[in-house]
Design an enzyme around this catalytic site. Sequence first.
Site, mmCIF file in Angstrom:
data_model
loop_
_atom_site.group_PDB
_atom_site.id
_atom_site.type_symbol
_atom_site.label_atom_id
_atom_site.label_comp_id
_atom_site.label_asym_id
_atom_site.label_seq_id
_atom_site.Cartn_x
_atom_site.Cartn_y
_atom_site.Cartn_z
ATOM 1 N N ARG A 143 -18.644 14.252 8.755
ATOM 2 C CA ARG A 143 -17.709 14.737 9.771
ATOM 3 C C ARG A 143 -16.506 13.806 9.886
ATOM 4 O O ARG A 143 -16.651 12.588 9.784
ATOM 5 C CB ARG A 143 -18.405 14.821 11.134
ATOM 6 C CG ARG A 143 -19.397 15.963 11.215
ATOM 7 C CD ARG A 143 -20.062 16.028 12.561
ATOM 8 N NE ARG A 143 -19.109 16.221 13.657
ATOM 9 C CZ ARG A 143 -18.473 17.356 13.926
ATOM 10 N NH1 ARG A 143 -18.654 18.405 13.177
ATOM 11 N NH2 ARG A 143 -17.643 17.439 14.948
ATOM 12 N N VAL A 144 -15.354 14.417 10.100
ATOM 13 C CA VAL A 144 -14.142 13.630 10.334
ATOM 14 C C VAL A 144 -14.237 13.050 11.748
ATOM 15 O O VAL A 144 -14.669 13.737 12.673
ATOM 16 C CB VAL A 144 -12.903 14.548 10.197
ATOM 17 C CG1 VAL A 144 -11.641 13.835 10.653
ATOM 18 C CG2 VAL A 144 -12.770 15.032 8.761
ATOM 19 N N LEU A 145 -13.862 11.783 11.923
ATOM 20 C CA LEU A 145 -13.969 11.158 13.244
ATOM 21 C C LEU A 145 -12.775 11.547 14.116
ATOM 22 O O LEU A 145 -11.654 11.687 13.633
ATOM 23 C CB LEU A 145 -14.008 9.632 13.114
ATOM 24 C CG LEU A 145 -15.141 9.035 12.279
ATOM 25 C CD1 LEU A 145 -15.092 7.514 12.366
ATOM 26 C CD2 LEU A 145 -16.502 9.551 12.718
ATOM 27 N N HIS A 200 -16.185 6.090 -0.586
ATOM 28 C CA HIS A 200 -15.729 7.363 -1.152
ATOM 29 C C HIS A 200 -15.873 7.315 -2.677
ATOM 30 O O HIS A 200 -15.513 6.308 -3.301
ATOM 31 C CB HIS A 200 -14.262 7.593 -0.759
ATOM 32 C CG HIS A 200 -13.739 8.909 -1.231
ATOM 33 N ND1 HIS A 200 -14.002 10.081 -0.573
ATOM 34 C CD2 HIS A 200 -13.008 9.237 -2.321
ATOM 35 C CE1 HIS A 200 -13.442 11.087 -1.227
ATOM 36 N NE2 HIS A 200 -12.821 10.600 -2.285
ATOM 37 N N SER A 213 -28.574 7.244 0.504
ATOM 38 C CA SER A 213 -28.856 6.200 -0.488
ATOM 39 C C SER A 213 -27.935 4.994 -0.320
ATOM 40 O O SER A 213 -28.359 3.848 -0.550
ATOM 41 C CB SER A 213 -28.784 6.764 -1.907
ATOM 42 O OG SER A 213 -27.464 7.043 -2.287
ATOM 43 N N ASN A 214 -26.701 5.220 0.090
ATOM 44 C CA ASN A 214 -25.815 4.072 0.350
ATOM 45 C C ASN A 214 -26.285 3.281 1.572
ATOM 46 O O ASN A 214 -26.201 2.052 1.588
ATOM 47 C CB ASN A 214 -24.378 4.547 0.549
ATOM 48 C CG ASN A 214 -23.658 4.738 -0.768
ATOM 49 O OD1 ASN A 214 -23.393 3.769 -1.480
ATOM 50 N ND2 ASN A 214 -23.364 5.973 -1.121
ATOM 51 N N ASP A 250 -9.411 9.723 4.257
ATOM 52 C CA ASP A 250 -9.716 8.800 3.152
ATOM 53 C C ASP A 250 -8.489 7.960 2.770
ATOM 54 O O ASP A 250 -8.352 7.552 1.605
ATOM 55 C CB ASP A 250 -10.243 9.568 1.917
ATOM 56 C CG ASP A 250 -11.547 10.293 2.209
ATOM 57 O OD1 ASP A 250 -12.362 9.772 2.995
ATOM 58 O OD2 ASP A 250 -11.751 11.399 1.666
ATOM 59 N N GLU A 296 -6.639 7.296 10.940
ATOM 60 C CA GLU A 296 -6.472 8.733 11.233
ATOM 61 C C GLU A 296 -6.232 9.582 9.981
ATOM 62 O O GLU A 296 -6.274 10.804 10.047
ATOM 63 C CB GLU A 296 -5.334 8.950 12.236
ATOM 64 C CG GLU A 296 -5.699 8.609 13.686
ATOM 65 C CD GLU A 296 -5.672 7.130 14.002
ATOM 66 O OE1 GLU A 296 -5.340 6.316 13.098
ATOM 67 O OE2 GLU A 296 -6.001 6.761 15.149
HETATM 68 C C1 GRF Z 1 -21.663 9.214 -1.664
HETATM 69 O O1 GRF Z 1 -21.210 9.622 -2.924
HETATM 70 C C2 GRF Z 1 -20.517 8.693 -0.838
HETATM 71 O O2 GRF Z 1 -19.527 8.066 -1.578
HETATM 72 C C3 GRF Z 1 -19.957 9.972 -0.237
HETATM 73 O O3 GRF Z 1 -21.087 10.764 0.027
HETATM 74 C C4 GRF Z 1 -22.160 10.388 -0.836
HETATM 75 C C5 GRF Z 1 -23.305 10.026 0.054
HETATM 76 O O4 GRF Z 1 -24.488 9.755 -0.653
HETATM 77 N N1 GRF Z 1 -19.150 9.674 0.923
HETATM 78 P P1 GRF Z 1 -25.692 9.039 0.096
HETATM 79 O O5 GRF Z 1 -26.023 9.899 1.319
HETATM 80 O O6 GRF Z 1 -25.265 7.667 0.485
HETATM 81 O O7 GRF Z 1 -26.830 9.027 -0.883
#
Ligand code: GRF
Length: 195
Positions: free
Chosen positions: A94-96, A112, A16-17, A148, A145
Amino acid sequence: MIGLARIGILISGRGSNMIALADAVRAGRVPNAQVAVVISDQPDAAGLARAKERGIETLVVERRGRKRAEHDREIIAALNERNIDLVCLAGYMRVLSSEFIEAFRGRILNIHPSLLPSFPGLDAQQQALEHEVKWTGCTVHFVDETLDGGPIIAQRAVPVSDDDTVESLSARILEQEHELYSEAVALVLNNNHRD
Ligand code: GRF
């Protein structure tokens, strides 16, 4: 940055983002940019179909039991082939690897669902409820590194109510995420432009 900034978005799920960012770019709210590719590490990520509907190129790069660095190398190559300027993680689970971070140093963003540095890692909304904070929110930051922990670009605060569940709080935060990500990307591209 001269010309259109080419954005690559990495997802693992709903997306969704990613959609909110792509729609903001298309609507001109992120000037001089285009979403050039959406890459998922999960073949069944719901976001893939939604990106395709919008005519955005999609790509699945599965891990297939490979080590992180090897998997990341394939993604780096795909991003480089498409001359990607900016990588946006949007629910990418996944962590990069350090190689990935080095390849796009200062050009990887993540969103985040908390006011970092509070509640990094998984289940940020659950962590907020457990601590009984009265405000939480969302953060867009550069990826380095640390988990978050990279430099913060933009944040939005969201109130927590006494009767919130993880679901209700997540939904309230997500609404703000959808506006914040494109604002942060516009800010970053605008700063690069002036350099
Ligand atoms: C969001 O809450 C984002 O902040 C977190 O994972 C979620 C992803 O949601 N990193 P979407 O896949 O963007 O709907």
